[in-house]
Design a protein around this motif. Structure first.
Motif, short mmCIF file in Angstrom:
data_model
loop_
_atom_site.label_atom_id
_atom_site.label_comp_id
_atom_site.label_asym_id
_atom_site.label_seq_id
_atom_site.Cartn_x
_atom_site.Cartn_y
_atom_site.Cartn_z
N THR A 1 -1.47 7.54 -5.77
CA THR A 1 -0.69 7.91 -6.94
C THR A 1 0.82 7.86 -6.66
OG1 THR A 1 -2.50 9.19 -7.86
CG2 THR A 1 -0.31 9.69 -8.68
N PRO A 2 1.29 8.46 -5.56
CA PRO A 2 2.74 8.31 -5.27
C PRO A 2 3.12 6.87 -4.94
CG PRO A 2 1.77 10.09 -3.96
CD PRO A 2 0.65 9.39 -4.65
N ALA A 3 2.24 6.15 -4.25
CA ALA A 3 2.55 4.75 -3.90
C ALA A 3 2.66 3.90 -5.16
CB ALA A 3 1.48 4.20 -2.97
N ILE A 4 1.77 4.11 -6.10
CA ILE A 4 1.80 3.34 -7.35
C ILE A 4 3.10 3.63 -8.11
CG2 ILE A 4 0.69 3.10 -9.62
CD1 ILE A 4 -2.01 3.53 -8.08
N SER A 5 3.51 4.88 -8.12
CA SER A 5 4.78 5.23 -8.77
C SER A 5 5.96 4.54 -8.09
CB SER A 5 5.00 6.75 -8.75
OG SER A 5 4.00 7.37 -9.50
N ARG A 6 5.93 4.50 -6.75
CA ARG A 6 7.02 3.82 -6.03
C ARG A 6 7.02 2.33 -6.34
NH1 ARG A 6 5.32 7.23 -1.96
NH2 ARG A 6 4.20 5.56 -0.90
N ALA B 1 3.50 -3.93 -9.84
CA ALA B 1 2.99 -2.62 -10.25
C ALA B 1 1.61 -2.67 -10.92
CB ALA B 1 4.00 -1.92 -11.15
N PRO B 2 1.32 -3.67 -11.78
CA PRO B 2 -0.02 -3.69 -12.38
C PRO B 2 -1.14 -3.89 -11.36
CG PRO B 2 1.49 -5.03 -13.66
CD PRO B 2 2.21 -4.66 -12.39
N LEU B 3 -0.81 -4.48 -10.21
CA LEU B 3 -1.82 -4.69 -9.16
C LEU B 3 -1.97 -3.50 -8.24
CD1 LEU B 3 -0.86 -8.33 -8.14
CD2 LEU B 3 -2.68 -7.61 -9.69
N ALA B 4 -1.04 -2.56 -8.30
CA ALA B 4 -1.02 -1.44 -7.36
C ALA B 4 -2.31 -0.62 -7.34
CB ALA B 4 0.19 -0.56 -7.62
N PRO B 5 -2.91 -0.26 -8.48
CA PRO B 5 -4.15 0.50 -8.40
C PRO B 5 -5.27 -0.24 -7.67
CG PRO B 5 -3.22 0.67 -10.59
CD PRO B 5 -2.43 -0.38 -9.87
N ALA B 6 -5.42 -1.52 -7.94
CA ALA B 6 -6.47 -2.30 -7.29
C ALA B 6 -6.19 -2.48 -5.80
CB ALA B 6 -6.65 -3.65 -7.97
N MET B 7 -4.94 -2.79 -5.47
CA MET B 7 -4.58 -2.97 -4.06
C MET B 7 -4.76 -1.67 -3.29
SD MET B 7 -1.35 -5.53 -4.60
CE MET B 7 -0.91 -5.68 -2.88
N SER B 8 -4.42 -0.56 -3.91
CA SER B 8 -4.61 0.74 -3.28
C SER B 8 -6.10 1.04 -3.13
CB SER B 8 -3.94 1.83 -4.10
OG SER B 8 -2.54 1.62 -4.14
N LEU C 1 -12.34 3.11 -7.84
CA LEU C 1 -11.14 3.94 -7.64
C LEU C 1 -10.02 3.49 -8.57
CD1 LEU C 1 -11.15 4.16 -3.75
CD2 LEU C 1 -11.70 6.00 -5.36
N ALA C 2 -9.80 2.19 -8.65
CA ALA C 2 -8.75 1.66 -9.53
C ALA C 2 -9.09 1.93 -11.00
CB ALA C 2 -8.55 0.17 -9.28
N ALA C 3 -10.32 1.71 -11.38
CA ALA C 3 -10.73 1.93 -12.77
C ALA C 3 -10.58 3.40 -13.15
CB ALA C 3 -12.17 1.47 -12.99
N GLY C 4 -10.97 4.28 -12.24
CA GLY C 4 -10.82 5.71 -12.51
C GLY C 4 -9.36 6.08 -12.71
N ALA C 5 -8.49 5.53 -11.88
CA ALA C 5 -7.05 5.79 -12.03
C ALA C 5 -6.53 5.25 -13.35
CB ALA C 5 -6.28 5.19 -10.86
N LEU C 6 -6.97 4.06 -13.71
CA LEU C 6 -6.52 3.47 -14.98
C LEU C 6 -7.04 4.27 -16.17
CD1 LEU C 6 -6.93 -0.30 -14.05
CD2 LEU C 6 -4.79 0.97 -14.31
N LEU C 7 -8.27 4.76 -16.10
CA LEU C 7 -8.81 5.59 -17.19
C LEU C 7 -7.99 6.87 -17.34
CD1 LEU C 7 -12.66 5.27 -16.59
CD2 LEU C 7 -11.38 4.47 -18.58
N GLU C 8 -7.65 7.49 -16.22
CA GLU C 8 -6.84 8.69 -16.27
C GLU C 8 -5.45 8.43 -16.85
OE1 GLU C 8 -7.05 12.21 -15.43
OE2 GLU C 8 -9.03 11.53 -16.02
#
Length: 163
Positions: A86-91, A100-107, A151-158
């Protein structure tokens, strides 16, 4: 409130990931062992020993336990994801907006890779996921891919729920 938000995000991401990994494991089990339950049962070897890994039929003892153990592990990895990603995606959004759109999947891939290394190289054999007892390496890769996507999908849903 921040800890509630963190816990809720980990629960959502973990639930999505747990369902995704269980579905992939079950489908791989059907393909490789003719049993949807076999790889889920194998996960319960943590509690019931290798007899669980040899059990093909659906059962409350092996299948429910295996599903629950997988779900708890997914929530634990989701907590790692949420605390770190979450902090990494914000950075990334602030410094590398094109990526940035790839950050959740890469994380998600990074955390799933860490989960694989932990599961198969760092923990004692008794605490491995057990999938390896019934499934091929290719199926293991698909399961960890499902973890990453979950993990990425859950973050995107949130995120969608907060907008």
């Amino acid at each position: 409130m921040q800890s509630d938000s963190f816990l809720m995000r980990a629960l959502v991401s973990g639930t999505v990931s747990g369902l995704a990994t269980s579905a992939v494991a079950a489908l791989a089990g059907k393909r490789e062992t003719a049993s949807y339950a076999a790889p889920i049962n194998a996960t319960s070897h943590i509690l019931w020993g290798d007899k669980a890994a040899r059990h093909d039929d659906t059962s409350l003892k092996y299948t429910a336990t295996g599903f629950l153990l997988n779900h708890l592990a997914a929530v634990m990895w989701a907590a790692v994801y949420e605390r770190w990603a979450t902090p990494a995606i914000s950075r990334w959004a602030a410094t590398l907006p094109l990526l940035a759109p790839l950050a959740p999947a890469m994380s998600g891939v990074a955390v799933a890779g860490g989960a694989y290394v932990t599961d198969y190289y760092l923990v004692p054999k008794r605490f491995t996921p057990g999938y390896e007892k019934r499934l091929s390496g290719q199926s293991l890769a698909l399961i960890y891919g499902a973890l990453a996507l979950g993990l990425a999908a859950g973050a995107l849903l949130e995120n969608r729920g907060r907008e």
